[in-house]
Structure formats: C-alpha cells, structure tokens
Design a protein around this motif. Structure first.
Motif, short mmCIF file in Angstrom:
data_model
loop_
_atom_site.label_atom_id
_atom_site.label_comp_id
_atom_site.label_asym_id
_atom_site.label_seq_id
_atom_site.Cartn_x
_atom_site.Cartn_y
_atom_site.Cartn_z
N MET A 53 -13.84 34.77 -19.50
CA MET A 53 -13.96 33.32 -19.41
C MET A 53 -13.12 32.70 -18.31
O MET A 53 -13.42 31.61 -17.84
N GLN A 54 -12.07 33.40 -17.89
CA GLN A 54 -11.13 32.77 -16.97
C GLN A 54 -11.76 32.48 -15.59
O GLN A 54 -11.26 31.65 -14.84
N ASN A 55 -12.87 33.15 -15.29
CA ASN A 55 -13.49 32.93 -13.98
C ASN A 55 -14.25 31.63 -13.89
O ASN A 55 -14.35 31.03 -12.84
N GLU A 56 -14.84 31.22 -15.01
CA GLU A 56 -15.74 30.07 -14.92
C GLU A 56 -15.29 28.86 -15.71
O GLU A 56 -16.04 27.90 -15.85
N ASN A 57 -14.11 28.90 -16.27
CA ASN A 57 -13.67 27.79 -17.11
C ASN A 57 -12.22 27.44 -16.81
O ASN A 57 -11.52 28.21 -16.17
N ARG A 58 -11.81 26.26 -17.32
CA ARG A 58 -10.39 25.92 -17.26
C ARG A 58 -9.76 26.51 -18.52
O ARG A 58 -10.02 26.02 -19.63
N CYS A 59 -8.96 27.56 -18.36
CA CYS A 59 -8.49 28.29 -19.53
C CYS A 59 -7.01 28.10 -19.82
O CYS A 59 -6.18 28.10 -18.90
N TYR A 60 -6.70 27.97 -21.11
CA TYR A 60 -5.32 27.94 -21.59
C TYR A 60 -5.18 29.06 -22.62
O TYR A 60 -5.77 28.98 -23.69
N PHE A 61 -4.42 30.09 -22.27
CA PHE A 61 -4.20 31.20 -23.19
C PHE A 61 -2.72 31.27 -23.54
O PHE A 61 -1.88 31.34 -22.64
N PHE A 62 -2.45 31.21 -24.82
CA PHE A 62 -1.03 31.14 -25.19
C PHE A 62 -0.65 32.18 -26.23
O PHE A 62 -1.50 32.82 -26.85
#
Ligand code: ADP
Ligand code: TRP
Length: 331
Positions: free
Chosen positions: A29-38
């Motif tokens: 998902m990190q390629n096509e979206n604004r991602c927040y992974f915590f």
C-alpha cells in the motif's frame, strides 16, 4: 490518494501471520497511498509488560517493519506514544461510546475469560483507542488480519456517531483492507487455526528465526498418521500445513502434495522438509536485513523521528478540527 493507517502491538517478534495478515499489505500500500504505520505501544500496556521488555519489543517491531520492506521515504513510520494527540482523540470519542457496547466486544469478552485477574479499563477502552489511531489521520483503509474486523466495525460506528452528533461528515468510514480477495488467517504450527504469539509462542515462525530454527519448528508441527482412504477431508492440523504451503510455496509444490494426500501416499516428513525450505527461502531477504538493522541504532532513531513529525502534523490538524466541531475553541 487514499489514507491508510495501521499498527501492530509490540508484544514480541513478528511472525508469518503478522506478515501475511498485515505487513505484506502495508508494503504494497505504501506506493499508492498516504500511509501511517505505527507501533501500538499504548495498546500493549494492557498486559503490563516489564519496561525493558516493552522497550526492546518496540525496537524489534521497528526492525521487522523495515526489514520486511516498509520504506520511511514512502510511509510515516512512528511509535504511537510519540503522537500523544491520539490520547485526546480517544478521550473525546470515549464520551460518545457506551460501556455496554464495549463489554460486548468479542476480544474483550475473550480477555475476561482468559485473564479474569487483569480486566483493566484499558482493555475495555481498547477499541476506542484503536478508533482514535485510525480517525486521527482520517483513514480510508486499514490493512489488518481477519481478527480485527470487529474493531474496524466499531471504528466506523464511532465515526458515524461523531458525525451524526456534530452534524458533519468530517470522519470518513474506514474499511479493513487486504490485497487478496479476502482477509487471510495464517494457522499455527500447533494445530490451532491462528498463528499467534499471544496464544502460543511455539505456534509461530518469526521473521527473525534462523533457517535451522525454522526447520526444527516445522518438523515438530502437529500432524497425524496420514489418510487411510483417498480424497478424505483434511483434519485441522493437516489443513494448516497445506495453508502454510499455499502461502509460501510454488503452486506446483502445493499441487504435488495435494495429490499425494488424495492418493494416501503422503509422507508428512517430506512435506514438512519442503515447507521448511520454502518458508526459509521466502523470508531469507527479510531475515538478512533484520541482522543488518540490529546494529544500526542511528538509522532506527532517524526513521522514528521523521515518522513522528509527519504523524504529528496530520494529528494536530485533526485535533484542531475536532475540538472546533465539539465547541472547544478560543473565546
Ligand atoms: P498475535 O496474535 O501474534 O499477538 P497481533 O494480535 O499482535 O498478533 O496481530 C498484529 C497484526 O497481525 C494484526 O493486524 C493481525 O490481524 C495480524 N495477524 C496476527 N496473527 C495473524 C494470523 N495468524 N493470520 C493473519 N493475520 C494475523
Ligand atoms: N488492535 C490491533 C492488533 O491487535 C493493533 C492496532 C492498534 C491497530 N491500533 C490500530 C491496527 C489501528 C490497525 C489500526 O493487531
């Protein structure tokens, strides 16, 4: 561009279930979206970890995240407690959540059954804090395994309720997300249907397990004496071996053992050897990167600092908007 949020509690090393249920989707998902992974360190406090364990586990999960392919250039990678705005959102949401509905959550009921001596308020409030994690960045999608579906449903309920009460459409209604057609569940090596470190560490293959460790664990996996008649349905433990194989092996390999099973010719020793080799090959690049990252504290610190800054920016905006909608604003 969709906004994606997800987290994993730092309760130990990450295993194949975490990888297929969550991490693998984060990476795609990190390629096509604004991602927040915590790293959900607040959430892990419900089990009262020792301080040094918690600290070590946060570091381990970060290493596993990065080794698996999460890219700090593409996604904001942060520790939940570095963005304390989530506490305020959780508090504000909790005023619109009923104790009864939290008591009916199946993960809560399960904890009450399993650890009757530690039914703390944090456990009850767990889904509210989780909703706050997600709504803090106004997420569209949340990549998680099947066990988290009910929490996501509650997040939508709380978001919708907030919108309704305040006459707004401020919060989007986030959905659980998986790249395949359905949410996956990786089974355990102990014959149970879910690989889980909280249930049984021995059911897990960790991303940081050395090849030799993987071989030993897989060879010890629960199986049986084999089918006695052709084309029999598989008992759970055997089904598990096939499900694991489906995840990591080539389709021809899986098909070969399916045929062997259906013809009552299967030798589980051979199947397990193949499975161990395929798991090892599958996670080899991750395993090697884990070993490298373990000695790079400088880099790890930089990643978290940058991730926290990005997450705080989005969080600060949400808190400001929510306060205003609620009626908390300067005189
Ligand atoms: P554990 O059960 O080992 O304590 P967590 O509950 O911390 O794992 O899960 C972290 C993430 O990994 C969640 O998104 C969860 O849905 C996913 N996950 C955990 N175990 C599995 C599994 N066996 N199969 C698929 N996804 C899983
Ligand atoms: N409850 C999740 C789990 O046990 C972890 C989690 C906390 C989470 N906050 C989240 C997952 C927000 C996705 C989004 O796995």
């Amino acid at each position: 561009m969709d906004i994606v949020v997800s987290g994993i509690r730092p309760t130990g090393l990450l295993h194949l279930g975490n990888y297929f249920g969550a991490l693998r989707n984060f990476i795609k998902m990190q390629n096509e979206n604004r991602c927040y992974f915590f790293i959900a360190d607040y959430h892990s406090l419900t089990t009262h970890p020792k301080a040094e364990h918690l600290h070590q586990n946060i570091r381990n999960v970060l290493i596993d995240y990065l080794a698996a392919g999460l890219d700090p250039e593409k996604a904001a990678i942060y520790v939940q407690s570095d963005v304390p705005q989530v506490c305020e959102l959780s508090l504000l949401l909790s005023m619109q959540v009923y104790v009864g509905e939290l008591q009916r959550v199946s993960s809560f009921k399960e904890k009450v059954r399993r650890q009757p001596d530690n039914v703390n308020a944090g456990l009850l409030n767990y889904p509210v804090l989780m909703a706050a994690d997600i709504l803090l960045h106004r997420a569209d999608k949340v990549p998680v395994g099947k066990d988290q579906e009910q929490h996501l449903e509650l997040t939508r309920d709380f978001a919708q309720r907030f919108n309704h009460i305040h006459g707004t459409d401020y919060f989007k209604l986030p959905v659980a997300y998986n790249f395949g057609s359905e949410l996956v569940k990786i089974p355990g090596l102990d014959g149970t249907t879910k690989m889980s470190k909280s249930d049984n560490e021995n059911s897990c293959i960790f991303l940081s397990d050395a090849p030799e460790v993987i071989r030993k664990k897989v060879m010890k996996a629960v199986s049986d004496a084999g089918p006695t008649e052709p084309n029999q349905p598989k008992p759970q433990a055997i089904e598990n071996l096939f499900t694991l194989m489906k995840a990591v092996s080539a389709p021809e390999t899986l098909q070969f053992f399916e045929e062997q099973y259906n013809q009552c010719q299967i030798r589980y020793g051979d199947m397990k050897k193949q499975l161990a080799a395929d798991i090892t090959a599958y996670i080899a690049p991750i395993y090697e990167r884990i070993l490298e990252l373990r000695s790079d504290d400088d880099y790890l610190r930089k990643v978290l600092q940058r991730g926290a800054e990005q997450a705080r920016e989005s969080a600060t905006q949400t808190i400001q908007d929510v306060r205003e909608l609620i009626g908390i604003k300067p005189l």
